[in-house]
Design a protein around this motif. Structure first.
Motif, PDB file in Angstrom:
ATOM      1  N   TYR A 104      40.517  20.319  71.471  1.00  0.00           N
ATOM      2  CA  TYR A 104      41.657  21.181  71.157  1.00  0.00           C
ATOM      3  C   TYR A 104      42.326  21.659  72.429  1.00  0.00           C
ATOM      4  N   ASP A 105      43.628  21.456  72.512  1.00  0.00           N
ATOM      5  CA  ASP A 105      44.416  21.879  73.664  1.00  0.00           C
ATOM      6  C   ASP A 105      45.594  22.709  73.141  1.00  0.00           C
ATOM      7  N   ARG A 106      45.789  23.892  73.696  1.00  0.00           N
ATOM      8  CA  ARG A 106      46.787  24.818  73.146  1.00  0.00           C
ATOM      9  C   ARG A 106      47.558  25.527  74.253  1.00  0.00           C
ATOM     10  N   TYR A 107      48.886  25.597  74.076  1.00  0.00           N
ATOM     11  CA  TYR A 107      49.730  26.507  74.846  1.00  0.00           C
ATOM     12  C   TYR A 107      50.300  27.526  73.872  1.00  0.00           C
ATOM     13  N   ASP A 108      50.260  28.800  74.254  1.00  0.00           N
ATOM     14  CA  ASP A 108      50.779  29.873  73.406  1.00  0.00           C
ATOM     15  C   ASP A 108      51.548  30.831  74.302  1.00  0.00           C
ATOM     16  N   ASP A 109      52.723  31.238  73.847  1.00  0.00           N
ATOM     17  CA  ASP A 109      53.548  32.114  74.688  1.00  0.00           C
ATOM     18  C   ASP A 109      53.172  33.581  74.576  1.00  0.00           C
ATOM     19  N   TYR A 110      52.166  33.911  73.715  1.00  0.00           N
ATOM     20  CA  TYR A 110      51.825  35.314  73.494  1.00  0.00           C
ATOM     21  C   TYR A 110      50.360  35.416  73.092  1.00  0.00           C
ATOM     22  N   TRP A 111      49.558  36.073  73.925  1.00  0.00           N
ATOM     23  CA  TRP A 111      48.150  36.258  73.594  1.00  0.00           C
ATOM     24  C   TRP A 111      47.978  37.467  72.675  1.00  0.00           C
ATOM     25  N   SER A 112      47.455  37.199  71.489  1.00  0.00           N
ATOM     26  CA  SER A 112      47.159  38.246  70.526  1.00  0.00           C
ATOM     27  C   SER A 112      45.657  38.272  70.312  1.00  0.00           C
ATOM     28  N   HIS A 113      44.962  39.252  70.845  1.00  0.00           N
ATOM     29  CA  HIS A 113      43.509  39.285  70.721  1.00  0.00           C
ATOM     30  C   HIS A 113      43.080  39.538  69.278  1.00  0.00           C
ATOM     31  N   GLN A 114      43.991  40.041  68.444  1.00  0.00           N
ATOM     32  CA  GLN A 114      43.655  40.272  67.043  1.00  0.00           C
ATOM     33  C   GLN A 114      43.879  39.052  66.169  1.00  0.00           C
ATOM     34  N   ARG A 115      44.805  38.176  66.593  1.00  0.00           N
ATOM     35  CA  ARG A 115      45.271  37.119  65.692  1.00  0.00           C
ATOM     36  C   ARG A 115      44.939  35.701  66.133  1.00  0.00           C
ATOM     37  N   GLN A 203      41.727  25.300  76.316  1.00  0.00           N
ATOM     38  CA  GLN A 203      41.086  24.025  75.948  1.00  0.00           C
ATOM     39  C   GLN A 203      39.708  24.317  75.356  1.00  0.00           C
ATOM     40  N   ILE A 204      39.395  23.601  74.283  1.00  0.00           N
ATOM     41  CA  ILE A 204      38.154  23.842  73.545  1.00  0.00           C
ATOM     42  C   ILE A 204      37.513  22.513  73.185  1.00  0.00           C
ATOM     43  N   GLU A 205      36.180  22.448  73.281  1.00  0.00           N
ATOM     44  CA  GLU A 205      35.386  21.397  72.649  1.00  0.00           C
ATOM     45  C   GLU A 205      34.302  22.081  71.823  1.00  0.00           C
ATOM     46  N   LEU A 206      34.097  21.606  70.616  1.00  0.00           N
ATOM     47  CA  LEU A 206      33.014  22.149  69.802  1.00  0.00           C
ATOM     48  C   LEU A 206      32.472  21.073  68.885  1.00  0.00           C
TER      49      LEU A 206
END
Length: 305
Positions: A104-115, A203-206
């Motif tokens: 999993y590879d992700r770009y996000d313009d806003y970090w929401s620790h709740q969401r 980036q995530i591996e699981l």
């Protein structure tokens, strides 16, 4: 989305498998899942270089997703926008370990620790139906049914889990905690350590096993699904995304919540609405090419043995 369907129907027929895919979501659509042989299992370090061998047509991006909340509340994000949320991900499976892997590879313009997180729901034996409690059940019966024939879990792969108050792997339907490590699940991540509201890369591996019968009180009595080549399973991957906004937001944070998925209907309690995936055979030709090229992923794997 059509790029993921090339040759899939004929493959299923060739293997003699039948499916109730028409009852699943999207109806009549079957996605393909790469097979990792035991000699080439990815190293969980959040370096996705091993996954370069997976054909491009088996990767999914935000352009293949839709916002599940469109039919439920008034949301502003109705079409995928890579400047807001860009994802690229794919799944793999292994016959010997019974694991399903995710890159999993992700770009996000806003970090929401709740969401911000990923939620996977898997109906490994493709039995469908409710995996939440039913009306009229006793408390004991309800607890036993939740997550029993299909399982759902949030994955919080970041350094803020203590702030959020949840574990990295959260089967939210049950009070169990025994599934959060080996031999049932494992994972790794890397990200750019954003503060609230900042943009970030992730980036995530699981890997995770999934159950035909998950007993939240009895890991030994729970039945792990035996993955089979050519088999069709139900699997949903939902990409939770919090953004700042004026509409439908939490009063305290002003955040708007989007829920991006391949399916078009709510599936967090009913496996009838999970997307269908077919488990592919090993692609010997591509694996041979990757070994011949001595990719960094396999160099890493040799060091880990």
């Amino acid at each position: 989305m059509s790029k993921l369907l090339k040759g899939v129907v004929s493959f299923a027929i060739a293997f003699g498998f039948t499916t109730s895919a028409g009852a699943h979501d999207p109806p009549g659509v079957i996605f393909e899942m790469w097979q990792w042989p035991s000699s080439h299992l990815p190293v969980l370090d959040a370096d996705l270089s091993e996954w370069e061998v997976v054909p491009e047509e088996l990767w999914i991006t935000e352009q293949d997703l839709n916002n599940l909340l469109i039919t439920q509340i008034d949301v502003t994000d109705t079409e995928p926008d890579a400047s807001d949320l860009a994802v690229r991900f794919t799944f793999g499976w292994n016959d010997e370990t019974e694991r399903i892997y995710l890159a999993y590879d992700r770009y996000d313009d806003y970090w929401s620790h709740q969401r911000d997180d990923i939620e996977l729901a898997v109906d490994a034996d493709h039995s469908g139906g409710l995996y939440w409690s039913s009306e009229g059940q006793s408390d004991e019966e309800a607890q036993r049914q939740r997550n029993r024939h299909a399982q759902i879990s949030h994955f919080f792969f970041h350094s803020k889990t203590e702030e959020v108050g949840v574990p990295w792997n959260w089967h939210w339907m049950t009070q169990a905690d025994w599934y959060r490590g080996e031999p049932y699940s494992d994972g790794a991540y890397q990200w750019t350590e954003p503060e609230l509201g900042q943009e970030y890369n992730w980036q995530i591996e699981l890997w995770h096993v999934w159950w035909d019968d998950f007993n939240w009180q009895d890991p030994e009595g729970s039945i792990i699904h035996d993955l089979q080549e050519g088999e069709i399973i139900g699997l949903a991957a939902r990409h939770k995304d919090g953004d700042v906004g004026l509409c439908c937001g939490n009063e305290e944070t002003g955040e708007v919540f989007s829920d991006w998925a391949l399916n078009f209907n709510e599936s967090s309690e009913n496996a009838d609405f999970l997307p269908d995936w077919i488990l592919l055979p090993v692609n010997e030709e591509l694996l041979a090419t990757s070994v011949e090229n001595d990719t960094w992923g396999h160099i890493k794997a040799s060091f880990s043995r």
